[in-house]
Design an enzyme around this catalytic site. Structure first.
Site, short mmCIF file in Angstrom:
data_model
loop_
_atom_site.label_atom_id
_atom_site.label_comp_id
_atom_site.label_asym_id
_atom_site.label_seq_id
_atom_site.Cartn_x
_atom_site.Cartn_y
_atom_site.Cartn_z
N ASP A 1 26.10 1.96 -20.46
CA ASP A 1 26.98 3.03 -20.95
C ASP A 1 27.77 3.74 -19.85
OD1 ASP A 1 25.88 2.45 -23.45
OD2 ASP A 1 24.28 3.94 -23.21
N LYS B 1 32.03 0.60 -19.35
CA LYS B 1 32.51 -0.76 -19.05
C LYS B 1 33.64 -1.17 -20.01
CE LYS B 1 28.26 -2.20 -19.67
NZ LYS B 1 27.55 -0.92 -19.73
N GLN C 1 25.09 -3.85 -20.65
CA GLN C 1 23.94 -3.14 -20.04
C GLN C 1 24.24 -2.78 -18.58
OE1 GLN C 1 22.92 -6.25 -22.05
NE2 GLN C 1 23.21 -4.76 -23.66
N PRO D 1 20.15 10.67 -28.42
CA PRO D 1 20.70 11.45 -27.30
C PRO D 1 20.32 10.78 -25.98
CG PRO D 1 19.00 12.71 -28.48
CD PRO D 1 19.15 11.40 -29.18
N VAL E 1 24.95 2.52 -30.06
CA VAL E 1 24.29 1.61 -31.00
C VAL E 1 23.31 2.37 -31.89
CG1 VAL E 1 22.77 -0.41 -31.15
CG2 VAL E 1 24.54 -0.34 -29.42
N THR E 2 22.53 3.27 -31.30
CA THR E 2 21.44 3.88 -32.06
C THR E 2 21.65 5.36 -32.33
OG1 THR E 2 20.28 4.34 -30.00
CG2 THR E 2 19.73 2.27 -31.10
N GLY E 3 22.63 5.98 -31.69
CA GLY E 3 22.87 7.41 -31.90
C GLY E 3 21.88 8.31 -31.17
N GLY F 1 38.82 10.52 -18.62
CA GLY F 1 38.78 10.72 -20.07
C GLY F 1 38.57 9.36 -20.71
N ASN G 1 22.89 -5.37 -28.68
CA ASN G 1 22.32 -4.15 -28.07
C ASN G 1 23.42 -3.39 -27.34
OD1 ASN G 1 22.50 -6.31 -26.25
ND2 ASN G 1 20.66 -5.77 -25.11
N ALA G 2 24.51 -4.06 -26.99
CA ALA G 2 25.61 -3.40 -26.29
C ALA G 2 26.41 -2.56 -27.27
CB ALA G 2 26.52 -4.46 -25.66
N GLY G 3 27.00 -1.51 -26.76
CA GLY G 3 27.94 -0.71 -27.54
C GLY G 3 29.04 -0.30 -26.57
N HIS G 4 30.19 -0.97 -26.65
CA HIS G 4 31.27 -0.72 -25.70
C HIS G 4 32.41 -0.02 -26.41
CE1 HIS G 4 29.80 -4.21 -22.90
NE2 HIS G 4 28.89 -3.29 -23.10
P1 GDP Z 1 29.80 1.00 -22.05
O1 GDP Z 1 28.60 0.59 -22.83
O2 GDP Z 1 29.60 0.88 -20.57
O3 GDP Z 1 31.07 0.31 -22.47
O4 GDP Z 1 30.01 2.55 -22.34
P2 GDP Z 1 29.89 3.30 -23.78
O5 GDP Z 1 31.12 3.00 -24.55
O6 GDP Z 1 28.58 3.03 -24.42
O7 GDP Z 1 29.82 4.81 -23.33
C1 GDP Z 1 30.81 5.39 -22.58
C2 GDP Z 1 31.38 6.58 -23.38
O8 GDP Z 1 32.16 7.37 -22.52
C3 GDP Z 1 32.33 6.17 -24.48
O9 GDP Z 1 32.28 7.13 -25.49
C4 GDP Z 1 33.69 6.16 -23.78
O10 GDP Z 1 34.76 6.35 -24.69
C5 GDP Z 1 33.54 7.34 -22.88
N1 GDP Z 1 34.24 7.27 -21.60
C6 GDP Z 1 34.54 6.20 -20.81
N2 GDP Z 1 35.13 6.61 -19.67
C7 GDP Z 1 35.20 7.95 -19.72
C8 GDP Z 1 35.68 8.96 -18.82
O11 GDP Z 1 36.14 8.71 -17.72
N3 GDP Z 1 35.57 10.27 -19.26
C9 GDP Z 1 35.03 10.58 -20.46
N4 GDP Z 1 34.95 11.86 -20.79
N5 GDP Z 1 34.56 9.67 -21.32
C10 GDP Z 1 34.65 8.37 -20.95
P1 IMO Z 2 25.74 -1.21 -22.99
O1 IMO Z 2 26.31 -2.61 -22.86
C1 IMO Z 2 22.30 1.41 -22.47
C2 IMO Z 2 18.37 -0.33 -23.22
C3 IMO Z 2 17.56 0.12 -24.42
C4 IMO Z 2 16.15 -0.05 -23.89
C5 IMO Z 2 16.26 -1.33 -23.05
C6 IMO Z 2 15.82 -2.59 -23.78
O2 IMO Z 2 26.34 -0.44 -24.11
O3 IMO Z 2 25.80 -0.52 -21.68
P2 IMO Z 2 16.93 -4.04 -25.69
O4 IMO Z 2 17.32 -3.68 -27.09
O5 IMO Z 2 18.05 -4.56 -24.86
O6 IMO Z 2 15.74 -4.96 -25.64
O7 IMO Z 2 16.43 -2.65 -25.04
O8 IMO Z 2 17.62 -1.43 -22.68
N1 IMO Z 2 19.72 -0.82 -23.50
C7 IMO Z 2 20.84 -0.17 -23.21
N2 IMO Z 2 21.03 1.05 -22.66
N3 IMO Z 2 23.36 0.64 -22.74
C8 IMO Z 2 23.21 -0.60 -23.25
O9 IMO Z 2 24.22 -1.46 -23.43
C9 IMO Z 2 21.89 -1.04 -23.55
N4 IMO Z 2 21.37 -2.16 -24.07
C10 IMO Z 2 20.04 -2.03 -24.04
O10 IMO Z 2 17.86 1.45 -24.75
O11 IMO Z 2 15.83 1.00 -23.01
MG MG Z 3 27.35 1.34 -24.32
#
Ligand code: GDP
Ligand code: IMO
Ligand code: MG
Length: 449
Positions: free
Chosen positions: A12, A15, A233, A320, A316-318, A434, A37-40
């Site tokens: 998170d 990426k 991840q 915190p 993915v899971t909401g 942002g 498991n990813a959430g991008h």
């Molecule tokens: P990823 O799994 O690495 O792709 O990251 P996630 O999408 O799970 O989580 C990153 C969160 O931060 C998302 O809600 C993005 O929209 C947000 N985000 C990414 N870059 C920035 C940044 O530079 N500033 C802020 N405020 N939010 C960002």
């Molecule tokens: P992105 O791509 C953050 C964490 C889970 C758990 C551990 C193992 O969005 O960055 P799993 O379901 O993979 O067997 O869980 O890894 N985890 C992540 N944490 N970002 C992710 O993906 C993750 N994918 C898995 O929360 O601790």
């Molecule tokens: Mg993510």
């Protein structure tokens, strides 16, 4: 030309945002490990897309490949593709025939193992996403997995199911001692699974969605096309290089871009490898976090403030996300393991306006000073962070700064970034201010070099 995007912390880091930004200049975006498991997140002109399996190039119309190193849940994939089509996109996704399939029983087993670990009070549950990732990679290594190619051949699929499913059923009933006479039974029914997954195979074939990934990418690369490898991840939840056992079951680090796609390491190594860094830390799931802001009420209030401002709730899971200060020993390890040529530092806007700002530069452990992460979870958990306090900066207009460039960032923010780059000996390629594609200050575009 290739560009590999790797999470440098615990996932998170943002990426998806960088893959989207630079993926617009590429011809193919490849996921090389992990699954749903990813959430991008990609934000384009205020419209937000949360992608689990579809590679983040989809928003720019770039071809997306799920490489052989991925574990693919076809239900999630088709739901996601259909949802994106409803929103007016036309994602072109191809799946490696060597990729492994997440079956319904893998998800059930993921849940059961977590419940059992939680119940025994040993505190060893991982807090997985429950997507069946671990059990699917187990079957891959155990040579009893079902691959995408098997879905295309109904006889082969039946044979594999008839071998694997009774074993899984026995595991649940005889080893875990659980009864399957409920909603979960269907996940262990060979006929029902065969019917559903053979139909999925037909859809994959009808839509021309499967590829020999290595061959496909080799041809695209030979033709001069630019390829982005999209890591999921992060380094510290890598099964080899992370804090085992609080990890995922694949390798998010850059070496896996080659293994998980069938492209040579020299091709990956010829290109840039950019580590994505969050300007602080977030962690979803269990496991140590030495710089976690949870010591007293003041720290918890600060963590709440950062969590709210940064929207730090799992995609993915909401759940915190836990919050901590930036940890340089973690980044030193990440830069080494993946060989970063540059970093992108996100969420610099989130730290604006704080009363204090700390960075962990090393650890104290048993009277020793360490500059990198110890190899065991037990030792990492006992590390006391050594902090440096840096100047804070005021809130700023992200769009204006992104447009004006690096020098428009507040001076203290630039000092923070330069301190970080210096400590890990890696240049900053981009600064996130942002979530939107336009809210990135770009210093180096890897495709312009
Ligand atoms: P990823 O799994 O690495 O792709 O990251 P996630 O999408 O799970 O989580 C990153 C969160 O931060 C998302 O809600 C993005 O929209 C947000 N985000 C990414 N870059 C920035 C940044 O530079 N500033 C802020 N405020 N939010 C960002
Ligand atoms: P992105 O791509 C953050 C964490 C889970 C758990 C551990 C193992 O969005 O960055 P799993 O379901 O993979 O067997 O869980 O890894 N985890 C992540 N944490 N970002 C992710 O993906 C993750 N994918 C898995 O929360 O601790
Ligand atoms: Mg993510």
């Amino acid at each position: 030309m290739t560009l590999t995007i790797v999470g440098s912390q615990l996932g998170d880091e943002g990426k998806g945002a960088l893959v989207d930004r630079w993926g617009g200049d590429a011809d193919v975006v490849v996921r090389y490990q992990g699954g749903d498991n990813a959430g991008h997140t990609v934000v384009e002109g205020g419209a937000e897309y949360k992608l689990s399996l579809v590679p983040s190039g989809a928003v720019r119309g770039t071809v997306g490949i799920l490489g052989n190193g991925c574990v693919v849940n076809p239900r999630t994939l088709f739901t996601e593709i259909d949802d994106l089509r409803e929103r007016g996109l036309d994602p072109d996704v191809r799946v490696a025939r060597r990729a492994h399939v997440i079956m319904p029983y893998h998800r059930v087993l993921d849940g059961i193992e977590e419940e059992i670990k939680a119940d025994d009070d040993a505190g060893d549950e991982v807090g997985t996403t429950g997507r069946g990732i671990g059990p699917t990679y187990e079957d891959k290594a155990g040579r009893r997995g079902i691959r995408v190619a098997d879905l295309l051949d109904p006889d082969a699929l039946r044979e594999k199911l008839e071998y694997a499913v009774p074993q899984k059923r026995a595991l649940v009933e005889d080893v875990y001692g659980l009864d399957l006479d409920d909603d979960r039974a269907e996940a262990f029914d060979v006929d029902a699974l065969h019917e559903e997954f053979a139909a999925i195979g037909e859809r994959l074939a009808d839509e021309g969605m499967t590829v020999n990934c290595s061959d496909y990418l080799h041809r695209r690369h030979e033709a001069g096309d630019a390829i982005v490898f999209e890591g999921a991840q992060g380094t510290h939840i890598d099964v080899d290089h992370g804090n085992y056992p609080f990890v995922t079951s694949s390798n998010p680090t850059a070496g896996a871009a080659a293994v998980g796609s069938g492209v040579g390491v020299t091709t990956v190594g010829d290109g840039d490898v950019v580590g994505i860094v969050k300007a602080y830390l977030s962690r979803v799931g269990e496991g140590p976090l030495p710089t976690e802001l949870d010591g007293d009420a003041d720290e918890e209030a600060l963590a709440d403030e950062i969590r709210e401002r940064g929207g730090e709730f799992g995609t993915v899971t909401g759940r915190p996300r836990r919050i901590g200060w930036l940890d340089l020993p973690m980044l030193r390890h990440s830069a080494r393991v993946s060989g970063f040529t540059g970093v992108a530092v996100n969420h610099v806007d989130v730290l604006a306006g704080l009363d204090e700002l700390k960075v962990c530069t090393g650890y104290e452990l048993d009277g020793e000073t360490l500059d990198t992460v110890p190899t065991t979870t037990d030792r990492w958990e006992r590390c006391e962070p050594i902090y440096e306090t840096l100047d804070t900066w005021e809130e700023f207009d992200s769009s204006a700064v992104a447009e004006a460039g690096y020098d428009a960032l507040p001076e203290a923010a630039r000092e923070y970034l330069e301190f970080l780059a210096d400590e890990i000996d890696t240049p900053v390629y981009a600064v996130g201010v942002g979530p939107d594609r336009e809210e990135t200050v770009e210093l180096t575009n890897p495709f312009d070099e």
